[in-house]
Write an enzyme that holds these catalytic residues in place. Structure first.
Site, PDB file in Angstrom:
ATOM      1  CD  GLN A 182      -2.671  -1.162   2.597  1.00  0.00           C
ATOM      2  OE1 GLN A 182      -2.631  -2.175   3.282  1.00  0.00           O
ATOM      3  NE2 GLN A 182      -3.353  -0.082   2.971  1.00  0.00           N
ATOM      4  CG  PHE A 217      -8.127  -5.804   4.066  1.00  0.00           C
ATOM      5  CD1 PHE A 217      -9.272  -5.294   3.465  1.00  0.00           C
ATOM      6  CD2 PHE A 217      -7.655  -7.041   3.653  1.00  0.00           C
ATOM      7  CE1 PHE A 217      -9.931  -6.011   2.488  1.00  0.00           C
ATOM      8  CE2 PHE A 217      -8.307  -7.759   2.659  1.00  0.00           C
ATOM      9  CZ  PHE A 217      -9.447  -7.232   2.086  1.00  0.00           C
ATOM     10  CD  GLU A 220      -0.392   2.541   6.509  1.00  0.00           C
ATOM     11  OE1 GLU A 220      -1.507   2.097   6.815  1.00  0.00           O
ATOM     12  OE2 GLU A 220      -0.017   3.695   6.820  1.00  0.00           O
ATOM     13  NE  ARG A 257      -7.354   7.604  11.796  1.00  0.00           N
ATOM     14  CZ  ARG A 257      -8.141   8.459  11.128  1.00  0.00           C
ATOM     15  NH1 ARG A 257      -9.438   8.460  11.306  1.00  0.00           N
ATOM     16  NH2 ARG A 257      -7.612   9.307  10.270  1.00  0.00           N
ATOM     17  NE  ARG A 310     -12.582  -1.665   5.106  1.00  0.00           N
ATOM     18  CZ  ARG A 310     -13.150  -2.444   4.190  1.00  0.00           C
ATOM     19  NH1 ARG A 310     -13.067  -3.739   4.283  1.00  0.00           N
ATOM     20  NH2 ARG A 310     -13.787  -1.908   3.170  1.00  0.00           N
ATOM     21  CG  PHE A 350      -4.676   3.647  11.407  1.00  0.00           C
ATOM     22  CD1 PHE A 350      -3.737   2.795  10.844  1.00  0.00           C
ATOM     23  CD2 PHE A 350      -4.215   4.809  12.008  1.00  0.00           C
ATOM     24  CE1 PHE A 350      -2.376   3.107  10.878  1.00  0.00           C
ATOM     25  CE2 PHE A 350      -2.856   5.127  12.045  1.00  0.00           C
ATOM     26  CZ  PHE A 350      -1.938   4.276  11.473  1.00  0.00           C
ATOM     27  CB  THR A 403      -3.783  11.364  12.781  1.00  0.00           C
ATOM     28  OG1 THR A 403      -3.049  10.149  12.681  1.00  0.00           O
ATOM     29  CG2 THR A 403      -5.252  11.050  12.980  1.00  0.00           C
ATOM     30  CB  ALA A 435      -5.939   7.541   6.350  1.00  0.00           C
ATOM     31  CD  GLU A 471      -9.239   3.764   7.558  1.00  0.00           C
ATOM     32  OE1 GLU A 471      -9.241   4.941   7.154  1.00  0.00           O
ATOM     33  OE2 GLU A 471      -8.434   3.334   8.392  1.00  0.00           O
TER      34      GLU A 471
END
Lengths: 805, 499
Positions: A238, A269, A273, A351, A383, A385, A484, A553, A754
């Site tokens: 990702q 998902f 990442e 988050r 997903r 996060f 964020t 995100a 998400e």
């Protein structure tokens, strides 16, 4: 009902008549063969099939393991620690090296660059060196001529590990102040005083399990050495830019020596990442040592053992509230089980704090967040996060408040919603909620799902049924959209128009199934006024768009779509100026639509204009760049405006549980979700449905079990159960909220990846409702609500007797 | 000696693959040897379905099938041995699109319904849909929602939430029909029919797949070290996960005598050891319709299409679901060797964890299942984390035969997941036999069942839960025997609760 709303409704699955006719309502236009006549209608707003759908169903869409292998390609398999925590005294690979086909072993000593991964916290070794920190940690690789030869040999590597005490429990880690990052506390008002003044108080604990991503395509990377110490990496990632950075860092090279490419992932998902970077680094190190292309594709069981998952959380909370159930004060501690290294745990735990309000105004509140270090896999993005871990807590608390006061949970939720201009519209992190649609959205779902009538019917059923108890719940979601980490909110794109008028699109986002490429192709097609079929997208590649943020995100379309739109707009500007020169009009008078370029004087085909422009040395390609406006926040106090806007939604779920076994089934689900003006309703509904079912899995069947030695015991689909076809609710209705995004987001759409995941919390709340109906203690129910958990929560309630009710 | 050349029909052509090791999987053959990368590996253990392909062979005489006499089966290629498709017709996801680019209805429906997102599970779903198309649509039978859910339970998707895929399954039939030329295919299959293996002398790599029981038994006697396989749905994992190597494989799935389901004199069934779980359950359900849901919850369809009842028994796993059922039914096994046959009660077959009385030269030949007795009350309960395609935390099957005075004249109780082997609950059976079937008896049986076993705690469930549920299922049995409906989620329908 306006036209757009009507279209959305007809595109959604299900319907009041139930699933039998869902399909008919969902027929997309017949698929276009490559040479089909192009459609003149605007692409944005239509339910186009996924750009790769035809190739996917024909087995012609290639994933990394499907690429033709270069001559000399070798295969790597990881050497895994069998011990959760220990001193690594020696690695003896002699037996492995004797096996047929084995070409070498790669260990920490073979790393030419920094032996620590280039993560933000810089706390994770590429290969375990002196200590091992979780069962499944990668110590090195065996490289062989075939995959199975490498995997067999990796098991023959002898490891001498002196076991050390392992921390496996998050509360144990917290007690020992074992953290990967310092604690963070967000506070507003005077929660202690507010609690003391509150007419009612409740306190409790909650344990919420993690979740394995279970992308169908496991982690894979293919590292190809090029001339002059340059590298081409195929990575199922990702975040190609980070893979590039990590590989260069490990190889001791500058970023410009490494190109990373990803055409598509077989699911991400969040699991690809950062975790994909490990595969790429490992494959590149093996390729460097053996001077051959190396592919690393993890076996599914190894994938489970090696890679991080959704963070399990534990909570301690205390809430004060009035007689109507409105929260007056809240104090809580959330313990994030981060595993052995920080990875993305900081922003994930942040988050979780940002979403502890979910849809509700919290006047006096303190949230203490602990990022606990344990000897398990390093937990990572998934997903939502951290959002789901924040939302589930406040929803649990509101459900508990309602049952404590014997009120309907929906009424309690409604009373706690953010208001508008009444002093109840600022979050605990000081962001004003300007786009609040919670009240009307929930009211509409309450009506469309017939919540009140059904609750009565369920109560009547439960009174007469001793074994099967039913429950129902409506829960909302308000999800903040933007990374964020503010600096990630930028994107680039590169759009080429070739001399035949065909368009090639590249952008920094990656395709993992969500339909990002399709949506951006729609946006670019409309911007240039050409049919969708004239636009092609290419693989995401660091050499085309550099420094791109992760596709994460939920921001893929918001960021990359705008960047691509800007790139196309630049080209259009060039062409408009050119046509204006030809026709003696202003460039603003030239318009692009349906493959035509129209000036007050003349209408020409797009292709004709392109040819003329090329002959006149007009630039036919352009970059585009976008950064999200308005956002800012203080990373220390976590206050400011971290989000550009919020996405909203709500779900009504009805379940049945079996008081004899604790088994549960989801019977009916109604969803009303806000995606602004949908760029592609079918794709958006796909995200909503898929996200919901994935969330349902998290909270019902998907249980991760680590044994007492710290080994993950559920490391394959035989033991780890994601939802299957039979788990779908018999009634399943999805509707889209009809209003546009009030912020100037691309196409006035909203992010969708998400937020729907958290709608599944309604399933868990409905199960708790049913547990209460069965005379059990819903506050004893942990997540996931497996049959065993449900039966335990039911305790010795009256329902477990044998006498028919 | 090398294993012999594999030949199968794909895209109307004969495909030959020589020098294929006996333990090479079909997925390796496809992806690595034939370069057919459309078929994906998702898990390597037959649990996700990404590797699903379809095979066809001439139908068994007793099976219902199409006019061309072919049977189509979706199977997991990741745990199926390559040699097992010798002599069959094979379709992978690449084989369905017409030369002019037209998609097969299974594919076109998926596209129209937005049934693919990341696309990695898609080839497997396409092939399961193709199997349904051949077995249902082409036979003029509709694909209902329930059928689609049941037949796709062995295919996992992590993106879509399945609704669009189920829609596609129901819509395939509305698209222009595509037919397999079955006559031509049958002729081709006839032409490549593998020669019978009679030669038992081989020191090198070999994959034997005899067609006669006497050949099988001779081979078994001559090569006791050869790995015996049937559907390979567990042995396949020994290859992919435990990395075992088999130089010699003895495949019994072609043995004619073992492929039959026969009615024995008293009306009971004699199920050959090579009969697939799909067919075996069909025969069992025909005699005892209440087993339908239990049969459909046994793994996923691709596993049931490959795996055999005999293999499930011979494998001896404590968590296989067929043994508790067969124990409760009073099934007996016939073991065969060149020395002759012997018959024994199923539960006497097991001596310990994955240990059996099978001699090195012996095979499981048939399973004998008695006919339902008058007054039989039978229930099969399975508790698992997920309803479909999961392994039981607890499996309990109870068979009571009541006389006119409500006295228990026969009782069979089989339990899975509660001991090192599939177990008969002898003490509880003894407690119930010749007693009146009353609520008090059921309560005592529940307590007895809880005391009779010492289950372990593992990733599926804790020991306490297993014990508690064993007793609770006995309570359910009582309620169901008293005619209570709507007390089992397995059969609960939304319309029943919404009215």
């Amino acid at each position: 009902m306006n036209a757009r709303e009507k279209e959305f409704t007809s595109a959604s699955g299900g319907g009041p008549a139930g699933p039998a006719d869902a399909g008919e309502r969902n027929l997309a236009p017949a698929t276009q063969s490559p040479h089909a006549p192009a459609s003149p209608a605007p692409a944005v707003g239509s339910s186009r099939p996924h750009e790769s759908a035809r190739a996917q169903v024909a087995g012609l869409a290639t994933y990394i393991d499907d690429l033709p292998e270069l001559k000399g390609t070798l295969h790597a398999a990881p050497i895994l620690s069998p011990v959760a925590h220990g001193r690594l005294r020696s690695v003896d690979a002699r037996a492995a090296l004797q096996l047929p086909g084995v070409r070498g072993v790669v260990l920490a000593a073979d790393i030419p660059g920094d032996p620590v991964l280039a993560t933000f916290v810089h706390d994770e070794p590429i290969f375990a060196r002196d200590t091992v920190q979780h069962a499944g940690q990668v110590i090195g690789l065996v490289v062989a001529e075939s995959v199975m030869e490498a995997r067999r040999a990796a098991r023959q590597v002898r490891l001498d590990i002196e076991a050390l005490p392992a921390v496996l429990d998050v509360r144990q880690a917290h007690a020992a102040r074992s953290y990967v990052l310092p604690p963070v506390t967000v506070r507003r008002g005077e929660p202690e005083a507010a609690l003391a003044r509150s007419p009612h108080r409740l306190s409790g604990r909650l344990e919420v399990g993690g979740q394995e991503h279970f992308y169908l395509e496991g982690q894979v990377a293919y590292a190809i050495p090029l001339e002059q110490d340059q590298w081409h990496i195929h990575s199922s990632t990702q975040h190609p830019g980070e893979v590039q950075h990590w590989v260069a860092h490990a190889l001791g090279l500058e970023n410009n020596a490494v190109t990373v490419e990803c055409r598509r992932m077989g699911g991400g998902f969040g699991g690809k990442e950062t975790q994909a970077g490990h595969m790429a680094v490992w494959a590149a190190l093996a390729a460097r040592k053996l001077r051959r292309p190396v592919k690393l594709r993890l076996d599914r069981d190894d994938d489970f053992m090696v890679t991080g998952k959704r963070h399990p959380f534990a909570y301690d909370w205390e809430v004060g509230f009035d007689g109507g159930g409105r929260i007056t004060g809240l104090k809580l501690a959330m313990l994030a089980n981060c595993g052995f290294s920080a990875d993305l745990s900081g922003p994930v735990a942040d988050r979780a704090i940002f979403h502890t309000d979910n849809a509700y105004f919290l006047s006096d509140v303190e949230i203490a967040s602990y990022r606990c270090r344990t000897n398990v896999q390093s937990h990572t993005a998934f997903r939502g996060f951290g959002g789901p871990q924040g939302v589930i807590l406040i929803e649990a608390i509101l459900g508990d408040i309602a049952r404590h006061l014997a009120l309907d949970p929906l009424d309690v939720r409604m009373r706690n919603l953010y208001g508008a201009g009444d002093g109840r519209d600022v979050t605990h992190y000081r962001m004003k909620v300007e786009d609040n649609i919670l009240q009307p959205l929930l009211s509409r779902l309450e009506q469309s799902s017939q919540y009140r009538r059904r609750r009565q019917a369920i109560a009547a059923w439960n009174a007469g049924s001793s074994v099967i108890k039913r429950g129902i719940a409506i829960t909302p979601v308000k999800f903040g959209i933007s990374f964020t980490a503010t600096f990630f909110n930028q994107a680039g794109a590169l759009v080429h128009v070739f001399t035949d008028g065909s368009v090639q699109l590249n952008h920094g986002g990656t395709e993992m199934g969500q339909g990002l490429h399709t949506k951006i192709m729609q946006l670019v097609a409309d911007e240039l006024g050409v049919p969708f079929e004239r636009v092609r997208v290419t693989a995401t590649e660091t050499g085309k768009v550099p420094n791109a943020s992760a596709t994460a995100a939920s921001s893929g379309t918001d960021l990359n779509g705008r960047a691509a739109q800007f790139a196309a707009r630049n080209i259009k500007g060039n062409l408009a100026a050119f046509v204006a020169g030809l026709d003696g009009c202003g460039a603003g008078a030239v318009s692009f639509q349906a493959g035509q370029v129209v000036s007050p004087k003349q209408t020409r085909s797009f292709d004709q204009v392109v040819k003329l422009a090329y002959a006149n040395r007009i630039q036919l390609w352009s970059d585009g760049f976008y950064r999200t406006p308005k956002i800012h926040y203080d990373k220390v106090t976590l206050t400011g405006r971290p989000f550009y806007y919020f996405s909203y939604g709500a779900a009504c779920s009805e379940v049945a549980i079996d008081a004899l076994t604790g088994e549960s089934r989801v019977l009916a689900v109604d969803i009303l979700h806000d995606v602004g003006h949908s760029i592609n309703p079918a794709l958006d509904i796909g995200q909503i449905e898929g996200g919901f079912i994935q969330g349902m899995g998290w909270l019902t069947t998907e249980q991760l079990v680590w044994n007492a030695r710290g080994e993950l015991a559920t490391h394959a689909p035989s033991t780890y159960k994601i939802p299957a076809t039979g788990d779908l609710p018999a009634r399943w209705q999805v509707e889209l909220w009809p209003e546009p995004n009030p912020e100037d987001n691309v196409g006035r759409s909203k992010a969708v990846g998400e937020p729907p995941f958290m709608l599944a919390i309604s399933v868990w709340e409905a199960i708790r409702d049913a547990v209460a109906a069965g005379g059990g203690e819903p506050r004893a129910l942990a997540a996931p609500a497996t049959a065993e958990q449900v039966l335990r929560a039911l305790g010795d309630g009256p329902a477990s007797g044998t006498t028919p009710g | 000696m090398e294993a012999r050349t594999i030949r199968f029909i794909r895209r109307g052509e004969v495909v030959s693959a020589g020098n294929v090791p006996p333990d090479r999987t079909l997925l390796e053959l496809l992806r690595e040897d034939l370069g057919a990368t459309g078929t994906k590996e998702g898990c390597g253990e037959g649990d996700c379905g990404a590797c699903t392909v379809v095979v066809a062979e001439p139908a068994e005489p007793q099976a219902s099938h199409g006019p061309g006499g072919l049977r189509y089966k979706a199977i997991n290629s990741c745990i199926r041995l390559a040699h097992s498709v010798d002599g069959l017709a094979l379709w992978t996801v690449e084989d369905l699109q017409a030369a002019d680019g037209t998609l097969h209805p299974a594919q076109e429906a998926l596209v129209r319904c937005h049934g693919s997102q990341c696309g990695f599970c898609t080839p497997g779903f396409v092939m399961s849909l193709f199997g349904m198309y051949q077995n249902h649509v082409c036979q003029g039978r509709p694909v209902t929602r329930e059928l689609a859910q049941a037949e796709l339970s062995g295919n996992l998707c992590r993106c879509t939430g399945y609704r669009p895929i189920l829609d596609a399954a129901q819509q395939m039939a509305q698209l222009p029909a595509v037919r397999v030329d079955e006559q031509r295919l049958a002729a081709q299959l006839q032409a490549i029919h593998p020669a019978a293996v009679e030669d038992t002398a081989s020191a090198g790599a070999a994959y034997w797949s005899p067609e006669r029981l006497d050949s099988l038994l001779s081979l078994r006697a001559a090569h006791p070290q050869a790995q015996l396989v049937a559907g390979c749905t567990d042995v396949g994992l020994w290859v992919t996960k435990r990395h075992l190597r088999f130089g010699q494989v003895l495949d019994l799935t072609r043995v004619e005598e073992l492929r039959r389901i026969a009615r024995v004199a008293d009306g009971g069934l004699a199920i050959g050891a090579a009969v697939t779980l799909t067919d075996a359950f069909a025969a069992l359900v025909a005699q005892r319709p209440q087993l339908k849901a239990f049969g459909e919850r046994f793994a996923g369809l691709p596993v049931r299409n490959s795996g055999t009842l005999g293999g499930n028994i011979a494998n001896g796993s404590p968590i296989g679901d067929s043994m508790p059922l067969l124990i409760a039914l009073g099934a007996r096994l016939v073991l065969a060797s060149r020395r002759g046959e012997r018959e024994l009660a199923l539960e006497d077959f097991y001596t310990g964890y994955r240990q059996t009385v099978l001699a090195p030269d012996e095979v499981v030949a048939r399973i004998l299942v008695p006919v339902p007795a008058a007054g039989e009350f039978l229930r099969a309960y399975k508790i698992s984390k997920r309803f479909d395609d999961d392994i039981s935390a607890v499996c309990l099957v109870v068979r009571l035969v009541l006389d006119a005075h409500n006295t228990i004249r026969q009782v069979g109780i089989g339990a899975g997941g509660v001991a090192a082997t599939p177990a008969r609950a002898r003490r509880t059976e003894a407690l119930l036999l010749d007693k009146g079937w009353t609520e008090q008896a059921a309560l005592e049986a529940a307590a007895s069942l809880r005391a009779e076993f010492q289950p372990i705690s593992d990733m599926r469930a804790s020991a306490d839960y297993r014990r508690q549920v064993l007793g609770n299922l006995m309570r359910r049995l009582w309620l169901e025997s008293q005619g209570q409906a709507g007390i089992n989620l397995e059969s609960l329908r939304l319309q029943e609760v919404t009215g």
